[in-house]
Structures are given as structure tokens and as C-alpha cells.
Scaffold this motif. Structure first.
Motif, PDB file in Angstrom:
ATOM      1  N   PRO A 294       0.946  -1.207  -0.120  1.00  0.00           N
ATOM      2  CA  PRO A 294      -0.019   0.035  -0.134  1.00  0.00           C
ATOM      3  C   PRO A 294       0.925   1.142  -0.109  1.00  0.00           C
ATOM      4  O   PRO A 294       2.159   1.080  -0.031  1.00  0.00           O
ATOM      5  N   ASP A 295       0.108   2.232   0.238  1.00  0.00           N
ATOM      6  CA  ASP A 295       1.043   3.613   0.037  1.00  0.00           C
ATOM      7  C   ASP A 295       1.771   3.739   1.539  1.00  0.00           C
ATOM      8  O   ASP A 295       1.272   2.925   2.446  1.00  0.00           O
ATOM      9  N   TRP A 296       2.862   4.469   1.622  1.00  0.00           N
ATOM     10  CA  TRP A 296       3.800   4.411   2.874  1.00  0.00           C
ATOM     11  C   TRP A 296       3.155   4.547   4.007  1.00  0.00           C
ATOM     12  O   TRP A 296       3.308   3.918   5.195  1.00  0.00           O
ATOM     13  N   TYR A 297       1.942   5.403   4.053  1.00  0.00           N
ATOM     14  CA  TYR A 297       1.304   5.711   5.304  1.00  0.00           C
ATOM     15  C   TYR A 297       0.472   4.718   5.907  1.00  0.00           C
ATOM     16  O   TYR A 297       0.137   4.806   7.174  1.00  0.00           O
ATOM     17  N   LEU A 298       0.431   3.357   5.301  1.00  0.00           N
ATOM     18  CA  LEU A 298      -0.159   2.237   5.680  1.00  0.00           C
ATOM     19  C   LEU A 298       0.634   1.101   6.149  1.00  0.00           C
ATOM     20  O   LEU A 298       0.372   0.094   6.754  1.00  0.00           O
ATOM     21  N   GLY A 299       1.902   1.574   5.997  1.00  0.00           N
ATOM     22  CA  GLY A 299       2.881   0.613   5.907  1.00  0.00           C
ATOM     23  C   GLY A 299       2.923   0.081   7.433  1.00  0.00           C
ATOM     24  O   GLY A 299       3.432  -1.229   7.709  1.00  0.00           O
ATOM     25  N   TRP A 300       2.736   0.851   8.363  1.00  0.00           N
ATOM     26  CA  TRP A 300       2.962   0.567   9.737  1.00  0.00           C
ATOM     27  C   TRP A 300       1.792  -0.516  10.146  1.00  0.00           C
ATOM     28  O   TRP A 300       1.792  -1.388  10.947  1.00  0.00           O
ATOM     29  N   LEU A 301       0.598  -0.236   9.628  1.00  0.00           N
ATOM     30  CA  LEU A 301      -0.491  -1.037   9.949  1.00  0.00           C
ATOM     31  C   LEU A 301      -0.500  -2.678   9.316  1.00  0.00           C
ATOM     32  O   LEU A 301      -0.664  -3.574  10.032  1.00  0.00           O
ATOM     33  N   ILE A 302       0.190  -2.533   8.000  1.00  0.00           N
ATOM     34  CA  ILE A 302       0.570  -3.733   7.699  1.00  0.00           C
ATOM     35  C   ILE A 302       1.682  -4.438   8.305  1.00  0.00           C
ATOM     36  O   ILE A 302       1.474  -5.858   8.656  1.00  0.00           O
ATOM     37  N   GLY A 303       2.523  -3.993   8.695  1.00  0.00           N
ATOM     38  CA  GLY A 303       3.760  -4.383   9.642  1.00  0.00           C
ATOM     39  C   GLY A 303       3.097  -4.953  10.790  1.00  0.00           C
ATOM     40  O   GLY A 303       3.617  -5.940  11.140  1.00  0.00           O
ATOM     41  N   ALA A 304       2.271  -4.454  11.379  1.00  0.00           N
ATOM     42  CA  ALA A 304       1.532  -4.616  12.681  1.00  0.00           C
ATOM     43  C   ALA A 304       0.630  -6.098  12.458  1.00  0.00           C
ATOM     44  O   ALA A 304       0.924  -7.018  13.311  1.00  0.00           O
ATOM     45  N   LEU A 305      -0.069  -6.237  11.364  1.00  0.00           N
ATOM     46  CA  LEU A 305      -0.666  -7.365  10.899  1.00  0.00           C
ATOM     47  C   LEU A 305       0.374  -8.700  10.816  1.00  0.00           C
ATOM     48  O   LEU A 305      -0.069  -9.786  11.256  1.00  0.00           O
ATOM     49  N   ARG A 306       1.478  -8.241  10.248  1.00  0.00           N
ATOM     50  CA  ARG A 306       2.435  -9.452   9.694  1.00  0.00           C
ATOM     51  C   ARG A 306       3.197  -9.817  11.085  1.00  0.00           C
ATOM     52  O   ARG A 306       3.364 -11.002  11.093  1.00  0.00           O
ATOM     53  N   LEU A 307       3.303  -8.887  12.118  1.00  0.00           N
ATOM     54  CA  LEU A 307       4.291  -9.084  13.094  1.00  0.00           C
ATOM     55  C   LEU A 307       3.369 -10.308  14.047  1.00  0.00           C
ATOM     56  O   LEU A 307       4.004 -10.641  15.012  1.00  0.00           O
ATOM     57  N   MET A 308       2.156  -9.797  14.390  1.00  0.00           N
ATOM     58  CA  MET A 308       1.406 -10.504  15.478  1.00  0.00           C
ATOM     59  C   MET A 308       1.384 -11.743  15.157  1.00  0.00           C
ATOM     60  O   MET A 308       0.807 -12.587  14.336  1.00  0.00           O
TER      61      MET A 308
END
Length: 481
Positions: A294-308
Motif C-alpha cells: 500500500p502507500d507508505w502511510y499504511l505500512g505500519w498497519l500492514i507491519g503490525a498485522l504481519r508481526l502479530m
């Protein structure tokens, strides 16, 4: 001419005192204050380009057969919104330029707001009497994130469709009311009813822009109402600010910044490709792809979904918290909740209830700066984890190994950032020195022989002439050029 205009308005509206005060309002000259202005100008460009795009975009999800705009898609069933996006890019005059400028402006808009938030936090600009304005700015950031997500989801290409799938899954994961929320927003099961796309379009082009514009107006009023903040310096006190008055100096400078911002965004829109939806193709529920970002400003949310980790607590046979809830709902709530509460948390820790108009240098508040660096490090690690698939595709680093590395880094990076930042701030504060203070550049001059030498050094003779030293330059040295 200006005097006549002021007299005209004063005679009819009694506006002379307000105009005089407005035109004499003083803005500080520090460069960091320009971050907020860049965000404002990006918003204006977003409104202008978005208005142009809205004239040609069709938000309908009805299926049509693609013809003409892009040969590889010819004859394929696509939605009207996807087809109109492709037509804007290939058929509408200046359509591709406006699309890409609009997208780049959205990205820079979020960058400017985020950097502006960093400046507010690390300089203590959120302290009394500016807590309300700080909360207005945070709310503006949250709405800007939602606005970007809505706009990025509208074209109905493969990338935006996958983003909507993730959003739908996160909505379903909300305990107790998740199914009702998802059904209310999407109008049924994914991909949703036709009305969902019309509502999403109205939210993107009308509701959220109006709310953001209103918050910007409130933000500006709350900035000017008490007085502008400034950094400590000789002649500046809690009651006095030194800088450039609004008219004519600062207005002309700010106008130049607006033109420069617009020029850079238009150049990016014309020269740097972004979001080529015709390459992604239309979205269908059975399609997905690796490496989708996604666009960069949603990267932190994608990362949180992947790390959980795969944790889903169950009670009496019912799933209490579905896994996407932790990264998609709890994590952003925790981040924004802590940011909203910080002015009061710091006041409780420092017992500082005074009114502040002068800002802090980050080094003068080592604990706050270190805590901010640790918090940023925590979010940055999660943000980087959102690109794990791209790292795998680009460098071949195993995906599973990256996930475990980032899970460990979530704990040790904030600790390291806190310790290092606090140590540096305390040393700089105790020495009262700038990291570059004491460093001086050297002036280089052209020699008579055509070479170059530091100013004050002897110069070699030209054409084999005997070496002579210039007054005050010291003895001649061979090879000085």
C-alpha cells in the motif's frame, strides 16, 4: 492602493484594527515551521487536482467490457470505476498528470504532517496553552490516513481491492460488533453492495476533505490566537516573539514556498510514475499477488498485522479477539491514544503547569527526547516489517526469518534508541555545544598556476617563476595546488 483598500473596509465593516493586527502578525524565521505550511499547500493542491479528477471519475461498480484505452485489457470485464480510472490516464487531457500529481501530493501531505508532529513533540509545542491545538493536529493526521485509504481504494484495481479485503477483515475482527460494523460499512458481505462504492466516493471527495479543511482552519486560528511559538534566543521571551511580519515579508516568502511545492509535485506527477492501475489489472475476489504494497502511510498497519503471532483467545468456544484485531485495531488505538494523552502525562511527570510560548531544544529535555526516539523506533520497526515481502523479492532474505528478526527488534530497538538518544542529549546539554559548532569550512582560491589552494596558503609560481609568499601567507610550500 493598500491604504485605500483598508480605509474602504474600515468605513464599511470597522475592520481596520483586525487588519492591522493581522498584517503585523509576526512569524518566526526557523525553517522547521515551514513543515506545517508544506502540508497546507499539499492539501490545496489535493483539492484542486481532486476536483479535476472528480469531473471524469465514475464510482459505479457495474461491470463493463474494456475497450480502447489500454490494449492488454481490451475485451476484459472491468468495473466502471476501474475503466474510468484508465480512461482518465489515457484519454482525458492532462488526466494522467493530474492523477499522478494528486497521488504524490497525498504522499507528501502525510509526510509533512508526520514531520510537523515530530517537531511539535520534540520541541514541547504541545504544552499549555496549546494542548487543544495539538489534539486538533492529531485528529487531522488520523483523518488524513483515512482519506488516503479511501482514495487509494477507489480505482478497484488489484492492489486497492486487496487493501479493501484487509480492511474488511480488520472490521470483522472487532469484538462483539465486528460483523455489524462490516455489514454496515460494506452493505453486506465483501466486496459489498453497489451503494458501498458511492458512499466511499462521497466520503473521499466531500466528507473527509470538508472535515480536514475545517480542522486546518481551527488549527490556524489556535496558532495565531495566543501568539506564535519560537525557539529561545537573545531578545525572545515568553512575551515577545521576533521574526518577519505577515505583510509584506512573510506573505511573499510563503507564496514562494507554495509555488515551489506546487512545482515539485507537478514535476513528480509528470516525470515519476506512480500507481499504474492498468498494470495491476481489475480486482476479483479470487485474485491476489505477492509483493503488493500500500502507500507508505499504511505500512505500519500492514507491519503490525504481519508481526502479530497467531494468537486468538477463546472463551467458552467463542473467539474473543480474532488475530487481525491486535494489529489492525488495538495497535493504532494504542499509538494514537498515547499521543493524545502525552501532554497530560508529561505534565504529571514534570509537574510543569506554566504557560509556555518558547520552545525547548530537544537536548534540553533528554528524557522526553529519548522517550520520543524509543517510541518512534518501536513504530519504525513495525513499519519496516510491512515491507518484508518486498525485501524477500528484492534480496532473497527468507520471509520467516525476517518476521522473527522484526519481532525481536520491536523490543531491543526502542531500548537502544532510548539509551543512545538520552546519552547524546545529556552530553550536548552539558557542553551546550552544537554537533557542528567549532567546525569551519575552508575557503579555496584559484592559484596563479591554474590550480587551487586553501586561502592563506602559499601559491606556487606560474610558468616556473620563483616562489613568493603573499603577505601574511607564510612561507611558500611546493605542491600547494
Amino acid at each position: 492602493m493598500i491604504r485605500r483598500a483598508v480605509r474602504f473596509l474600515d468605513a464599511r465593516a470597522g475592520a481596520s484594527p483586525l487588519l492591522r493586527r493581522t498584517l503585523r502578525y509576526v512569524f518566526p524565521d526557523h525553517w522547521s515551521f515551514l513543515l506545517g505550511e508544506i502540508a497546507l499547500y499539499c492539501f490545496l493542491i489535493l483539492v484542486a487536482t481532486g476536483t479535476y479528477l472528480a469531473l471524469f471519475f465514475d464510482p459505479s461498480h457495474a461491470q463493463v467490457v474494456s475497450h480502447g484505452s489500454y490494449a492488454p485489457l481490451d475485451g476484459l470485464p472491468v468495473s466502471r470505476q476501474f475503466q474510468s480510472t484508465v480512461d482518465i490516464s489515457f484519454k482525458v487531457t492532462a488526466g494522467l498528470l493530474m492523477r499522478q500529481t494528486h497521488h504524490w501530493a497525498a504522499l507528501v501531505f502525510l509526510v509533512a504532517i508526520t514531520l510537523h508532529l515530530f517537531r511539535i513533540f520534540f520541541t514541547g509545542a504541545f504544552r499549555k496553552p496549546r494542548e487543544l491545538n495539538y489534539m486538533v493536529g492529531l485528529t487531522m493526521l488520523a483523518l488524513a490516513l483515512l482519506e488516503g485509504y479511501a482514495g487509494y481504494s477507489l480505482p478497484d484495481d488489484l492492489l486497492s481491492g486487496m487493501g479493501l479485503v484487509i480492511g474488511y477483515s480488520v472490521a470483522l475482527s472487532i469484538p462483539v460488533v465486528g460483523a455489524s460494523v462490516a455489514t454496515l460499512v460494506w452493505g453486506g458481505r465483501f466486496p459489498g453492495a453497489e451503494e458501498f462504492w458511492s458512499r466511499l466516493y462521497i466520503v473521499h471527495v466531500l466528507v473527509l476533505p470538508v472535515l480536514i479543511g475545517a480542522l486546518i482552519a481551527v488549527h490556524l486560528v489556535l496558532i495565531a490566537r495566543p501568539r506564535h511559538t519560537d525557539f529561545p534566543a537573545p531578545g525572545r521571551t515568553e512575551r515577545r516573539v521576533r521574526g518577519t511580519p505577515l505583510w509584506p515579508g512573510y506573505a511573499l516568502r510563503s507564496g514562494g514556498l507554495f509555488l515551489a511545492t506546487a512545482a515539485v509535485l507537478v514535476l513528480l506527477g509528470g516525470l515519476v510514475q506512480i500507481n499504474p492501475v492498468w498494470q495491476w489489472g481489475p480486482f476479483h475476489t479470487y485474485l491476489s499477488t505477492n509483493g503488493a504494497q500500500p502507500d507508505w502511510y499504511l505500512g505500519w498497519l500492514i507491519g503490525a498485522l504481519r508481526l502479530m503471532p497467531p494468537i486468538e483467545p477463546h472463551v467458552f468456544g467463542y473467539t474473543l479477539f480474532p488475530n487481525p484485531f491486535f494489529g489492525g485495531v488495538l495497535f493504532p488505538m494504542m499509538v494514537f491514544g498515547l499521543l493524545y494523552a502525552w501532554p497530560w502525562l508529561e505534565r504529571r511527570l514534570t509537574r510543569d503547569h506554566a504557560v509556555h510560548h518558547l520552545l525547548d531544544r530537544p537536548r534540553d529535555r533528554p528524557r522526553r527526547t529519548a522517550l520520543g526516539a524509543a517510541f518512534f523506533g518501536f513504530v519504525a520497526v513495525i513499519f519496516l516489517a510491512g515491507s518484508a515481502d518486498r525485501i524477500f523479492l528484492a534480496f532473497g532474505i527468507p520471509y520467516e526469518g525476517q518476521i522473527w528478526f522484526f519481532r525481536a527488534a520491536v523490543f531491543w530497538v526502542p531500548v537502544a534508541a532510548y539509551w543512545l538518544t538520552r546519552r547524546v542529549c545529556e552530553e550536548l546539554r552539558d557542553l551546550d555545544a552544537h554537533p557542528l559548532r567549532g567546525w569551519r569550512g575552508r575557503v579555496v582560491r584559484r592559484t596563479e598556476a591554474g590550480g587551487f589552494a586553501p586561502a592563506g596558503a602559499s601559491t606556487p609560481p606560474a610558468d616556473g617563476a620563483p616562489a613568493t609568499a603573499r603577505p601574511g601567507a607564510g612561507p611558500a610550500r611546493p605542491g600547494a595546488d
